[in-house]
Design a protein around this motif. Structure first.
Motif, PDB file in Angstrom:
ATOM      1  N   GLY A 143     -28.151 -74.332 -48.713  1.00 47.21           N
ATOM      2  CA  GLY A 143     -27.833 -74.321 -47.102  1.00 47.21           C
ATOM      3  C   GLY A 143     -29.112 -74.484 -46.315  1.00 47.21           C
ATOM      4  N   ALA A 144     -29.954 -74.752 -46.638  1.00 47.24           N
ATOM      5  CA  ALA A 144     -31.318 -75.021 -45.815  1.00 47.24           C
ATOM      6  C   ALA A 144     -30.980 -76.090 -44.762  1.00 47.24           C
ATOM      7  N   LEU A 145     -31.822 -76.019 -43.523  1.00 48.23           N
ATOM      8  CA  LEU A 145     -31.430 -76.904 -42.628  1.00 48.23           C
ATOM      9  C   LEU A 145     -32.863 -77.896 -42.935  1.00 48.23           C
ATOM     10  N   ARG A 146     -32.630 -78.946 -42.858  1.00 48.70           N
ATOM     11  CA  ARG A 146     -33.693 -80.074 -43.142  1.00 48.70           C
ATOM     12  C   ARG A 146     -34.514 -80.662 -41.868  1.00 48.70           C
ATOM     13  N   GLY A 147     -35.737 -80.446 -42.178  1.00 51.30           N
ATOM     14  CA  GLY A 147     -36.583 -80.731 -40.905  1.00 51.30           C
ATOM     15  C   GLY A 147     -38.068 -80.943 -41.133  1.00 51.30           C
ATOM     16  N   VAL A 148     -38.774 -80.916 -40.199  1.00 54.55           N
ATOM     17  CA  VAL A 148     -40.360 -81.163 -40.543  1.00 54.55           C
ATOM     18  C   VAL A 148     -40.775 -79.677 -40.493  1.00 54.55           C
ATOM     19  N   VAL A 149     -41.581 -79.201 -41.570  1.00 57.64           N
ATOM     20  CA  VAL A 149     -42.507 -77.985 -41.208  1.00 57.64           C
ATOM     21  C   VAL A 149     -43.853 -78.147 -40.910  1.00 57.64           C
ATOM     22  N   LEU A 150     -44.210 -77.936 -39.876  1.00 59.36           N
ATOM     23  CA  LEU A 150     -45.603 -78.185 -39.519  1.00 59.36           C
ATOM     24  C   LEU A 150     -46.791 -77.146 -40.144  1.00 59.36           C
ATOM     25  N   THR A 151     -47.867 -77.660 -40.492  1.00 60.48           N
ATOM     26  CA  THR A 151     -49.061 -76.785 -40.963  1.00 60.48           C
ATOM     27  C   THR A 151     -49.958 -76.520 -40.006  1.00 60.48           C
ATOM     28  N   VAL A 152     -50.389 -75.454 -39.474  1.00 58.43           N
ATOM     29  CA  VAL A 152     -51.407 -75.109 -38.555  1.00 58.43           C
ATOM     30  C   VAL A 152     -52.488 -74.234 -39.027  1.00 58.43           C
ATOM     31  N   SER A 153     -53.583 -74.439 -38.471  1.00 58.42           N
ATOM     32  CA  SER A 153     -54.694 -73.403 -38.973  1.00 58.42           C
ATOM     33  C   SER A 153     -54.770 -72.179 -37.921  1.00 58.42           C
ATOM     34  N   THR A 154     -53.909 -72.509 -36.629  1.00 51.30           N
ATOM     35  CA  THR A 154     -53.986 -71.620 -35.571  1.00 51.30           C
ATOM     36  C   THR A 154     -52.683 -71.136 -35.279  1.00 51.30           C
ATOM     37  N   ILE A 155     -52.186 -69.948 -35.440  1.00 50.79           N
ATOM     38  CA  ILE A 155     -50.837 -69.547 -35.331  1.00 50.79           C
ATOM     39  C   ILE A 155     -50.620 -70.135 -33.911  1.00 50.79           C
ATOM     40  N   THR A 156     -49.390 -70.508 -33.439  1.00 53.14           N
ATOM     41  CA  THR A 156     -49.113 -70.862 -31.883  1.00 53.14           C
ATOM     42  C   THR A 156     -49.025 -69.434 -31.491  1.00 53.14           C
ATOM     43  N   GLY A 157     -49.239 -69.286 -30.198  1.00 54.22           N
ATOM     44  CA  GLY A 157     -49.221 -67.887 -29.377  1.00 54.22           C
ATOM     45  C   GLY A 157     -48.838 -68.255 -28.007  1.00 54.22           C
ATOM     46  N   SER A 158     -48.283 -69.292 -27.753  1.00 52.29           N
ATOM     47  CA  SER A 158     -47.546 -69.674 -26.110  1.00 52.29           C
ATOM     48  C   SER A 158     -46.606 -70.634 -26.128  1.00 52.29           C
ATOM     49  N   ALA A 159     -45.457 -70.505 -25.269  1.00 51.55           N
ATOM     50  CA  ALA A 159     -44.490 -71.306 -25.141  1.00 51.55           C
ATOM     51  C   ALA A 159     -44.952 -72.668 -24.994  1.00 51.55           C
ATOM     52  N   GLU A 160     -46.103 -72.953 -24.131  1.00 49.08           N
ATOM     53  CA  GLU A 160     -46.810 -74.332 -23.848  1.00 49.08           C
ATOM     54  C   GLU A 160     -47.213 -74.863 -25.221  1.00 49.08           C
ATOM     55  N   SER A 200     -39.151 -65.855 -39.849  1.00 46.43           N
ATOM     56  CA  SER A 200     -39.293 -64.530 -39.912  1.00 46.43           C
ATOM     57  C   SER A 200     -39.516 -64.277 -38.176  1.00 46.43           C
ATOM     58  N   ASN A 201     -39.867 -65.534 -37.564  1.00 44.33           N
ATOM     59  CA  ASN A 201     -39.970 -65.173 -36.088  1.00 44.33           C
ATOM     60  C   ASN A 201     -40.075 -66.493 -35.281  1.00 44.33           C
ATOM     61  N   ALA A 202     -39.956 -66.173 -34.110  1.00 43.76           N
ATOM     62  CA  ALA A 202     -39.801 -67.724 -33.089  1.00 43.76           C
ATOM     63  C   ALA A 202     -41.151 -68.021 -32.811  1.00 43.76           C
ATOM     64  N   VAL A 203     -41.425 -69.398 -33.038  1.00 42.57           N
ATOM     65  CA  VAL A 203     -42.821 -69.738 -32.626  1.00 42.57           C
ATOM     66  C   VAL A 203     -42.907 -69.558 -31.086  1.00 42.57           C
ATOM     67  N   GLY A 204     -43.997 -69.320 -30.730  1.00 46.40           N
ATOM     68  CA  GLY A 204     -44.232 -68.978 -29.280  1.00 46.40           C
ATOM     69  C   GLY A 204     -45.074 -67.645 -29.042  1.00 46.40           C
ATOM     70  N   PRO A 205     -44.827 -67.077 -27.742  1.00 45.18           N
ATOM     71  CA  PRO A 205     -45.622 -65.912 -27.518  1.00 45.18           C
ATOM     72  C   PRO A 205     -45.567 -64.595 -28.615  1.00 45.18           C
ATOM     73  N   ARG A 206     -46.676 -64.077 -28.821  1.00 47.46           N
ATOM     74  CA  ARG A 206     -46.732 -63.177 -29.893  1.00 47.46           C
ATOM     75  C   ARG A 206     -45.731 -61.922 -29.582  1.00 47.46           C
ATOM     76  N   ASP A 207     -44.755 -61.612 -30.397  1.00 49.19           N
ATOM     77  CA  ASP A 207     -43.822 -60.441 -30.117  1.00 49.19           C
ATOM     78  C   ASP A 207     -43.588 -59.921 -31.537  1.00 49.19           C
ATOM     79  N   ARG A 208     -44.636 -59.181 -31.934  1.00 51.91           N
ATOM     80  CA  ARG A 208     -44.483 -58.601 -33.360  1.00 51.91           C
ATOM     81  C   ARG A 208     -43.158 -57.840 -33.485  1.00 51.91           C
ATOM     82  N   ALA A 209     -42.644 -57.108 -32.392  1.00 49.14           N
ATOM     83  CA  ALA A 209     -41.725 -56.229 -32.624  1.00 49.14           C
ATOM     84  C   ALA A 209     -40.294 -56.995 -32.876  1.00 49.14           C
ATOM     85  N   ALA A 210     -40.555 -58.467 -32.409  1.00 48.73           N
ATOM     86  CA  ALA A 210     -39.234 -59.370 -32.827  1.00 48.73           C
ATOM     87  C   ALA A 210     -38.923 -60.049 -34.183  1.00 48.73           C
TER      88      ALA A 210
END
Ligand SMILES: O=C(O)c1cccc(C(=O)CC[C@H]2O[C@@H](n3cnc4c(=O)[nH]cnc43)[C@H](O)[C@@H]2O)c1
Length: 240
Positions: A143-160, A200-210
């Motif tokens: 039941g997985a969604l099919r798409g591109v998984v990006l590999t980064v060396s720096t975790i995205t930390g902003s909506a921009e 596990s989390n949404a890509v964007g601003p750090r919100d570890r509580a989420a």
């Protein structure tokens, strides 16, 4: 069917092996260890926690592939697996994503006109495709969604930054840090590669509580419980 599964950390490794009976621990040269489970259907998962980031992932994957080849029991498939950030709204928390194109998102150069990937600099590669029929089977089985998984060396930390990545990779559903490293080692050994991630989390601003790491790890276990029938291949063409 011998499958090497590469995760970043032991918690992800243990989530994968929870899909099968109690794992057997096998030493690798250099001190790492494989956790081996036989879920069913003649599939063997050898699971390695190789470390966080593309370099550790590539090194660990290459070592395990080499050890298997020298031992006369090469792997049929390599899977990069673990938790990931999801790009909303396509990949919500707890969803599973199978990558049809494992893509390095920050391998290149910053220029006055923006980021230029190494491929446009005249060398290297930034993406590896997974076997098409295998991706279809994994979607049907898990039941997985099919798409591109990006590999980064720096975790995205902003909506921009998240917007910039999706603009450059419209098919991106998730972001993680190991898939392209695993893929480079697999391709160097001529072994097909797949990436399977639980969000596990949404890509964007750090919100570890989420973050919902526990839910994502549980989704990973469910995925590897459901996976064996998709890997029981009637013919090797499915891996091409
Ligand atoms: O400290 C933070 O704000 C933070 C935000 C996202 C991820 C992290 C990690 O340390 C996770 C690294 C680990 O987990 C995978 N992962 C999970 N979510 C993401 C993500 O949003 N972007 C990139 N990698 C992610 C990754 O494959 C690593 O193994 C910390």
């Amino acid at each position: 069917m011998r499958v090497l599964v590469v995760t970043a950390v032991p918690a992800e490794r243990d989530a994968v092996t929870a899909a099968g009976p109690l794992p057997v621990q096998l030493p690798l040269p250099g001190g790492a260890e494989l956790h081996r489970v036989h879920p069913d259907g003649g599939v063997v998962f050898d699971v390695l926690a190789a470390g966080v980031g593309p370099a550790a992932a590539a090194a660990g994957t290459a070592g395990a592939l080499t050890a298997a080849a020298l031992g006369g029991a090469p792997y049929d498939l390599v899977v990069s697996a673990g938790i990931a950030g999801g790009f909303a709204p396509g990949a919500p928390l707890g969803s599973l994503v199978v990558s049809d194109e494992i893509t390095a998102a920050d391998l290149g150069a910053q220029t006055p006109d923006g980021f230029v990937p190494v491929t446009e600099l005249g060398f290297g590669t930034v993406a590896h495709r997974a076997p098409e029929e295998l991706v279809r089977r994994v979607v049907r089985a898990t039941g997985a969604l099919r798409g591109v998984v990006l590999t980064v060396s720096t975790i995205t930390g902003s909506a921009e930054r998240a917007v910039e990545l999706v603009a450059r990779h419209p098919g991106a559903l998730a972001e993680a840090m190991e898939g392209f490293g695993v893929a480079e080692a697999a391709v160097a050994h001529g072994v097909p590669v797949l990436e399977l991630r639980a969000v596990s989390n949404a890509v964007g601003p750090r919100d570890r509580a989420a973050w919902r790491i526990g839910e994502a790890l549980a989704a990973l276990t469910d995925a590897f419980r459901a996976l064996p029938p998709a890997l029981t291949l009637p013919s090797p063409e499915v891996l091409r």
